[in-house]
Enzyme design. Structure first.
Site, short mmCIF file in Angstrom:
data_model
loop_
_atom_site.label_atom_id
_atom_site.label_comp_id
_atom_site.label_asym_id
_atom_site.label_seq_id
_atom_site.Cartn_x
_atom_site.Cartn_y
_atom_site.Cartn_z
N HIS A 1 -67.05 -64.89 -45.93
CA HIS A 1 -67.15 -64.28 -45.13
C HIS A 1 -66.38 -62.71 -45.45
O HIS A 1 -66.80 -61.12 -44.98
CB HIS A 1 -66.97 -63.81 -43.83
CG HIS A 1 -65.98 -64.21 -43.08
ND1 HIS A 1 -64.78 -65.62 -44.00
CD2 HIS A 1 -64.68 -63.83 -42.15
CE1 HIS A 1 -64.10 -65.17 -43.33
NE2 HIS A 1 -63.79 -64.53 -42.45
N ASP A 2 -65.00 -62.79 -46.27
CA ASP A 2 -64.02 -62.25 -46.23
C ASP A 2 -64.63 -61.78 -47.68
O ASP A 2 -63.33 -61.37 -48.51
CB ASP A 2 -63.16 -62.38 -45.58
CG ASP A 2 -62.39 -61.84 -44.41
OD1 ASP A 2 -63.04 -60.76 -43.82
OD2 ASP A 2 -61.71 -62.45 -43.81
N LYS B 1 -63.00 -58.21 -49.60
CA LYS B 1 -60.69 -58.32 -49.62
C LYS B 1 -60.62 -58.65 -50.93
O LYS B 1 -59.71 -58.16 -51.03
CB LYS B 1 -60.22 -59.34 -48.86
CG LYS B 1 -60.95 -59.19 -47.20
CD LYS B 1 -59.33 -60.10 -46.41
CE LYS B 1 -59.59 -60.34 -44.80
NZ LYS B 1 -58.53 -60.95 -44.34
N HIS C 1 -63.09 -53.42 -45.65
CA HIS C 1 -63.88 -55.32 -46.63
C HIS C 1 -65.48 -55.87 -45.66
O HIS C 1 -65.93 -55.93 -46.54
CB HIS C 1 -62.72 -56.05 -46.42
CG HIS C 1 -62.83 -56.85 -45.26
ND1 HIS C 1 -62.01 -56.29 -43.75
CD2 HIS C 1 -62.96 -58.17 -44.47
CE1 HIS C 1 -62.24 -57.31 -43.06
NE2 HIS C 1 -62.64 -57.83 -43.37
N HIS D 1 -68.96 -59.65 -39.16
CA HIS D 1 -67.98 -60.80 -38.08
C HIS D 1 -66.14 -59.65 -38.10
O HIS D 1 -66.20 -60.03 -36.95
CB HIS D 1 -67.35 -61.43 -39.03
CG HIS D 1 -65.91 -60.65 -39.96
ND1 HIS D 1 -66.40 -60.55 -41.16
CD2 HIS D 1 -64.94 -60.84 -40.43
CE1 HIS D 1 -65.88 -59.89 -42.37
NE2 HIS D 1 -64.74 -60.37 -41.46
N HIS D 2 -66.29 -58.56 -37.51
CA HIS D 2 -65.27 -57.99 -36.79
C HIS D 2 -66.11 -56.83 -35.77
O HIS D 2 -65.85 -56.60 -35.16
CB HIS D 2 -65.16 -56.97 -37.72
CG HIS D 2 -63.60 -58.06 -38.51
ND1 HIS D 2 -62.58 -58.33 -38.44
CD2 HIS D 2 -63.70 -58.03 -40.04
CE1 HIS D 2 -61.95 -58.89 -38.85
NE2 HIS D 2 -63.09 -59.66 -40.33
N ASP E 1 -62.53 -67.09 -36.43
CA ASP E 1 -62.23 -65.88 -38.12
C ASP E 1 -61.22 -66.30 -36.75
O ASP E 1 -59.69 -65.80 -37.62
CB ASP E 1 -62.82 -64.79 -37.82
CG ASP E 1 -62.15 -63.56 -38.86
OD1 ASP E 1 -61.97 -64.50 -39.87
OD2 ASP E 1 -62.65 -62.31 -38.40
FE LIG Z 1 -62.87 -59.98 -42.16
FE LIG Z 2 -61.43 -63.33 -41.90
#
Ligand SMILES: [Fe+2]
Ligand SMILES: [Fe+2]
Length: 223
Positions: free
Chosen positions: A93-94, A97, A122, A147-148, A176
Protein backbone atom coordinates in the site's frame (compact mmCIF):
# COMPACT_ATOMS: atom_id res chain seq x y z
CA UNK A 1 11.35 -17.19 8.29
CA UNK A 2 8.04 -15.76 7.04
CA UNK A 3 9.29 -12.30 7.93
CA UNK A 4 12.54 -12.92 6.03
CA UNK A 5 10.77 -14.08 2.87
CA UNK A 6 8.16 -11.32 2.94
CA UNK A 7 10.88 -8.79 3.75
CA UNK A 8 12.94 -9.85 0.75
CA UNK A 9 9.93 -9.45 -1.53
CA UNK A 10 9.20 -6.03 -0.07
CA UNK A 11 12.81 -4.83 -0.28
CA UNK A 12 12.99 -5.85 -3.92
CA UNK A 13 9.79 -3.98 -4.69
CA UNK A 14 10.87 -0.80 -2.88
CA UNK A 15 14.31 -0.86 -4.52
CA UNK A 16 12.79 -1.20 -7.99
CA UNK A 17 10.28 1.57 -7.30
CA UNK A 18 13.04 3.82 -5.91
CA UNK A 19 15.20 3.26 -9.00
CA UNK A 20 12.28 3.93 -11.34
CA UNK A 21 12.50 0.39 -12.70
CA UNK A 22 9.43 -1.68 -13.50
CA UNK A 23 8.23 -3.46 -10.39
CA UNK A 24 8.04 -7.24 -10.38
CA UNK A 25 4.92 -8.41 -8.62
CA UNK A 26 5.90 -12.08 -8.91
CA UNK A 27 8.37 -11.68 -6.06
CA UNK A 28 5.66 -10.03 -3.95
CA UNK A 29 3.22 -12.88 -4.57
CA UNK A 30 5.81 -15.30 -3.22
CA UNK A 31 5.91 -13.36 0.06
CA UNK A 32 2.15 -13.54 0.74
CA UNK A 33 1.84 -17.21 1.68
CA UNK A 34 4.66 -16.97 4.25
CA UNK A 35 2.95 -13.97 5.92
CA UNK A 36 -0.40 -15.73 6.24
CA UNK A 37 1.22 -18.96 7.41
CA UNK A 38 3.41 -17.18 9.97
CA UNK A 39 0.47 -15.25 11.46
CA UNK A 40 -1.89 -18.24 11.41
CA UNK A 41 0.58 -20.72 12.88
CA UNK A 42 3.07 -18.63 14.83
CA UNK A 43 0.60 -15.98 15.94
CA UNK A 44 0.39 -12.24 15.39
CA UNK A 45 2.38 -11.40 18.55
CA UNK A 46 5.41 -13.30 17.30
CA UNK A 47 5.15 -11.67 13.90
CA UNK A 48 5.03 -8.20 15.46
CA UNK A 49 7.95 -8.94 17.82
CA UNK A 50 10.14 -9.91 14.88
CA UNK A 51 9.10 -7.04 12.64
CA UNK A 52 9.48 -4.41 15.38
CA UNK A 53 13.22 -5.12 15.54
CA UNK A 54 13.79 -3.71 12.03
CA UNK A 55 14.91 -0.11 12.07
CA UNK A 56 13.96 0.93 8.53
CA UNK A 57 10.66 2.74 9.05
CA UNK A 58 8.98 1.89 5.73
CA UNK A 59 10.06 -1.74 5.81
CA UNK A 60 8.82 -2.18 9.38
CA UNK A 61 5.56 -0.38 8.65
CA UNK A 62 4.63 -2.40 5.55
CA UNK A 63 5.31 -5.72 7.28
CA UNK A 64 3.31 -4.61 10.33
CA UNK A 65 0.33 -3.61 8.19
CA UNK A 66 0.59 -6.90 6.26
CA UNK A 67 0.64 -8.88 9.54
CA UNK A 68 -2.41 -7.04 10.86
CA UNK A 69 -4.20 -7.52 7.55
CA UNK A 70 -3.43 -11.25 7.72
CA UNK A 71 -4.78 -11.52 11.27
CA UNK A 72 -7.86 -9.40 10.44
CA UNK A 73 -8.71 -11.45 7.33
CA UNK A 74 -8.31 -14.71 9.27
CA UNK A 75 -10.51 -13.34 12.05
CA UNK A 76 -13.20 -12.17 9.60
CA UNK A 77 -13.18 -15.60 7.95
CA UNK A 78 -12.21 -14.34 4.50
CA UNK A 79 -11.97 -16.94 1.77
CA UNK A 80 -8.43 -18.09 1.06
CA UNK A 81 -8.22 -16.08 -2.15
CA UNK A 82 -9.51 -12.92 -0.45
CA UNK A 83 -6.94 -13.30 2.36
CA UNK A 84 -4.20 -13.22 -0.26
CA UNK A 85 -5.64 -10.21 -2.03
CA UNK A 86 -5.99 -8.25 1.20
CA UNK A 87 -2.47 -9.08 2.43
CA UNK A 88 -1.07 -8.29 -1.01
CA UNK A 89 -2.71 -4.85 -0.99
CA UNK A 90 -1.49 -4.28 2.59
CA UNK A 91 2.10 -5.23 1.82
CA UNK A 92 2.42 -2.77 -1.05
CA UNK A 93 0.00 0.00 0.00
CA UNK A 94 2.89 2.41 0.71
CA UNK A 95 5.05 1.56 -2.32
CA UNK A 96 4.90 5.28 -3.21
CA UNK A 97 7.10 6.00 -0.18
CA UNK A 98 9.97 4.60 -2.25
CA UNK A 99 10.01 8.01 -3.98
CA UNK A 100 9.83 10.12 -0.81
CA UNK A 101 13.21 11.43 0.48
CA UNK A 102 14.60 9.29 3.30
CA UNK A 103 15.17 12.30 5.55
CA UNK A 104 11.39 12.83 5.57
CA UNK A 105 10.51 9.12 5.88
CA UNK A 106 12.92 8.47 8.72
CA UNK A 107 12.63 11.83 10.47
CA UNK A 108 12.27 11.40 14.21
CA UNK A 109 9.20 13.20 15.51
CA UNK A 110 6.75 15.50 13.74
CA UNK A 111 6.97 16.60 10.10
CA UNK A 112 6.75 20.30 9.17
CA UNK A 113 3.73 21.27 7.02
CA UNK A 114 5.98 21.33 3.92
CA UNK A 115 7.41 17.90 4.70
CA UNK A 116 3.89 16.65 5.34
CA UNK A 117 2.71 17.76 1.91
CA UNK A 118 5.65 15.94 0.31
CA UNK A 119 4.86 12.84 2.39
CA UNK A 120 1.22 12.96 1.29
CA UNK A 121 2.15 12.58 -2.37
CA UNK A 122 3.07 8.93 -1.68
CA UNK A 123 -0.51 7.71 -2.18
CA UNK A 124 -0.90 9.03 -5.73
CA UNK A 125 2.74 8.13 -6.57
CA UNK A 126 2.21 4.57 -5.34
CA UNK A 127 -0.83 4.24 -7.55
CA UNK A 128 1.18 5.54 -10.54
CA UNK A 129 4.04 3.10 -9.87
CA UNK A 130 1.59 0.20 -9.81
CA UNK A 131 -0.22 1.30 -12.97
CA UNK A 132 3.15 1.73 -14.74
CA UNK A 133 4.09 -1.78 -13.57
CA UNK A 134 0.99 -3.22 -15.22
CA UNK A 135 -0.89 -3.91 -11.98
CA UNK A 136 -4.51 -4.88 -12.69
CA UNK A 137 -5.96 -5.91 -9.34
CA UNK A 138 -8.46 -3.19 -8.41
CA UNK A 139 -8.06 -3.85 -4.68
CA UNK A 140 -4.31 -3.29 -4.80
CA UNK A 141 -4.68 -0.17 -6.96
CA UNK A 142 -7.41 1.34 -4.77
CA UNK A 143 -5.50 0.46 -1.61
CA UNK A 144 -2.41 2.35 -2.78
CA UNK A 145 -4.34 5.46 -3.77
CA UNK A 146 -7.05 5.61 -1.12
CA UNK A 147 -5.67 4.24 2.14
CA UNK A 148 -5.51 7.77 3.60
CA UNK A 149 -9.09 8.69 2.68
CA UNK A 150 -11.50 9.21 5.59
CA UNK A 151 -15.26 8.58 5.64
CA UNK A 152 -15.96 12.24 6.50
CA UNK A 153 -14.09 13.43 3.39
CA UNK A 154 -11.11 14.82 5.33
CA UNK A 155 -8.54 12.42 3.89
CA UNK A 156 -6.26 12.56 0.83
CA UNK A 157 -5.46 12.56 -2.09
CA UNK A 158 -9.03 12.70 -3.48
CA UNK A 159 -11.10 13.78 -0.46
CA UNK A 160 -13.45 10.81 -0.97
CA UNK A 161 -16.30 10.24 1.46
CA UNK A 162 -18.61 7.48 2.69
CA UNK A 163 -19.82 5.35 -0.24
CA UNK A 164 -16.81 6.23 -2.39
CA UNK A 165 -14.47 4.24 -0.14
CA UNK A 166 -14.72 0.47 -0.52
CA UNK A 167 -14.83 -2.03 2.33
CA UNK A 168 -11.36 -3.45 1.79
CA UNK A 169 -9.81 0.01 1.79
CA UNK A 170 -11.70 0.81 5.02
CA UNK A 171 -10.26 -2.31 6.64
CA UNK A 172 -6.77 -1.49 5.38
CA UNK A 173 -6.93 2.09 6.69
CA UNK A 174 -7.67 0.75 10.17
CA UNK A 175 -4.72 -1.70 10.02
CA UNK A 176 -2.53 1.11 8.66
CA UNK A 177 -3.30 3.64 11.41
CA UNK A 178 -3.00 1.04 14.16
CA UNK A 179 0.36 -0.16 12.79
CA UNK A 180 1.64 3.43 12.57
CA UNK A 181 0.60 4.18 16.15
CA UNK A 182 2.22 1.04 17.54
CA UNK A 183 5.42 1.10 15.45
CA UNK A 184 8.71 0.81 17.37
CA UNK A 185 11.23 3.57 16.83
CA UNK A 186 14.40 4.10 18.86
CA UNK A 187 13.43 7.65 19.88
CA UNK A 188 10.04 6.98 21.46
CA UNK A 189 8.43 4.55 23.88
CA UNK A 190 6.02 2.03 22.28
CA UNK A 191 2.32 2.87 22.52
CA UNK A 192 0.28 0.23 24.36
CA UNK A 193 -2.42 -1.60 22.39
CA UNK A 194 -5.24 -0.14 24.50
CA UNK A 195 -4.10 3.45 23.84
CA UNK A 196 -3.89 2.84 20.11
CA UNK A 197 -7.37 1.28 20.11
CA UNK A 198 -8.71 4.28 22.05
CA UNK A 199 -7.35 6.61 19.35
CA UNK A 200 -8.97 4.52 16.59
CA UNK A 201 -12.28 4.46 18.47
CA UNK A 202 -12.16 8.25 18.86
CA UNK A 203 -11.93 8.56 15.07
CA UNK A 204 -15.63 7.76 14.75
CA UNK A 205 -16.91 9.51 11.63
CA UNK A 206 -13.57 9.04 9.89
CA UNK A 207 -13.35 5.26 10.32
CA UNK A 208 -16.27 2.83 10.37
CA UNK A 209 -16.94 2.20 14.07
CA UNK A 210 -18.22 -1.33 13.44
CA UNK A 211 -15.00 -2.28 11.67
CA UNK A 212 -12.81 -0.65 14.34
CA UNK A 213 -14.61 -2.74 16.94
CA UNK A 214 -14.11 -5.86 14.91
CA UNK A 215 -10.41 -5.02 14.47
CA UNK A 216 -10.12 -4.75 18.28
CA UNK A 217 -11.74 -8.17 18.61
CA UNK A 218 -9.32 -9.54 16.03
CA UNK A 219 -6.38 -8.27 18.11
CA UNK A 220 -7.82 -9.80 21.29
CA UNK A 221 -8.41 -13.09 19.51
CA UNK A 222 -4.73 -13.05 18.49
CA UNK A 223 -3.83 -12.85 22.19
FE1 LIG B 1 0.39 5.58 3.44
FE1 LIG C 1 0.86 3.03 5.59
Amino acid sequence: QGVARAGEALNGLLAEARAGQPIRMGAVEAGLGPILTAVREGGLARWLDTVWTHDDATYQHCLLVAGHAAQFSLHLGFRHEDQFRFVRAALIHDVGKARIPLEILNKPGRLTPDEMSVMRTHAAIGHEILVAGGERDPITLLAARHHHEMLDGSGYPDGLAEGQIGDIVRLLTICDIYAALTERRPYKPPMPMADAMAILSAMDGKLEARLVQSFGESLKAAG
